[in-house]
Write a protein that holds these residues in place. Structure first.
Motif, PDB file in Angstrom:
ATOM      1  N   ALA A  64       0.834  -1.205   0.000  1.00  0.00           N
ATOM      2  CA  ALA A  64       0.000   0.000   0.000  1.00  0.00           C
ATOM      3  C   ALA A  64       0.868   1.254   0.000  1.00  0.00           C
ATOM      4  O   ALA A  64       0.594   2.225  -0.715  1.00  0.00           O
ATOM      5  N   MET A  65       1.932   1.224   0.788  1.00  0.00           N
ATOM      6  CA  MET A  65       2.834   2.384   0.819  1.00  0.00           C
ATOM      7  C   MET A  65       3.538   2.563  -0.514  1.00  0.00           C
ATOM      8  O   MET A  65       3.718   3.699  -0.978  1.00  0.00           O
ATOM      9  N   ARG A  67       2.387   1.774  -3.440  1.00  0.00           N
ATOM     10  CA  ARG A  67       1.422   2.343  -4.390  1.00  0.00           C
ATOM     11  C   ARG A  67       1.269   3.841  -4.162  1.00  0.00           C
ATOM     12  O   ARG A  67       1.193   4.617  -5.114  1.00  0.00           O
ATOM     13  N   LYS A  68       1.232   4.258  -2.896  1.00  0.00           N
ATOM     14  CA  LYS A  68       1.089   5.693  -2.614  1.00  0.00           C
ATOM     15  C   LYS A  68       2.329   6.462  -3.035  1.00  0.00           C
ATOM     16  O   LYS A  68       2.234   7.556  -3.587  1.00  0.00           O
ATOM     17  N   MET A  81      -3.452  12.438  -6.048  1.00  0.00           N
ATOM     18  CA  MET A  81      -2.719  11.950  -4.889  1.00  0.00           C
ATOM     19  C   MET A  81      -1.952  13.099  -4.228  1.00  0.00           C
ATOM     20  O   MET A  81      -1.914  13.222  -3.010  1.00  0.00           O
ATOM     21  N   GLU A  84      -4.439  15.323  -2.420  1.00  0.00           N
ATOM     22  CA  GLU A  84      -4.920  14.644  -1.211  1.00  0.00           C
ATOM     23  C   GLU A  84      -3.897  14.730  -0.084  1.00  0.00           C
ATOM     24  O   GLU A  84      -4.233  15.032   1.051  1.00  0.00           O
ATOM     25  N   ARG A  85      -2.631  14.468  -0.399  1.00  0.00           N
ATOM     26  CA  ARG A  85      -1.579  14.532   0.618  1.00  0.00           C
ATOM     27  C   ARG A  85      -1.385  15.956   1.117  1.00  0.00           C
ATOM     28  O   ARG A  85      -1.192  16.187   2.303  1.00  0.00           O
ATOM     29  N   PHE A 109      -2.686   7.190   6.952  1.00  0.00           N
ATOM     30  CA  PHE A 109      -1.689   6.718   5.981  1.00  0.00           C
ATOM     31  C   PHE A 109      -0.656   5.895   6.667  1.00  0.00           C
ATOM     32  O   PHE A 109      -0.326   6.016   7.767  1.00  0.00           O
TER      33      PHE A 109
END
Length: 109
Positions: A64-65, A67-68, A81, A84-85, A109
């Protein structure tokens, strides 16, 4: 005297089987309860299963990390993204957004 000889013969006849059964009992006990016995093997298998579950959770979190992070790389910048961050870090929202509060100990996150 004959009685004592009979007792002595019976005692001598029972020495080897007694030693044999004692050794069998010793090895059977350690086969079950020893450091490499059946009960220890079951405990190790349980620990291995628990470790595999933890490993799967860690790998899922790592994926998951990744992908982010992949969405924020310079070669392939994902504007959604990035926005969002930025909003999460600056604690900024627009008028038409709905806010869902989280407990302080839960991470987004």
């Amino acid at each position: 005297m004959a009685f004592l000889r009979g007792v002595k013969r019976r005692a001598q006849a029972l020495v080897l089987p007694t030693i044999f059964f004692a050794l069998c009992g010793y090895f059977a006990h350690h086969a079950m309860h020893g450091t490499r016995g059946l009960l220890a093997r079951d405990a190790r298998n349980t620990e291995i299963a628990a470790a595999r579950i933890v490993l799967a959770e860690a790998e899922a979190e790592r994926d998951a990390m990744e992908r982010k992070v992949a969405g924020l790389r310079a070669e392939h910048l994902d504007r959604d993204m990035l926005e969002e961050r930025a909003r999460a870090l600056l604690n900024v929202v627009s008028r038409d957004e709905i806010i869902v509060p989280y407990a302080p100990n839960r991470r987004l996150f």
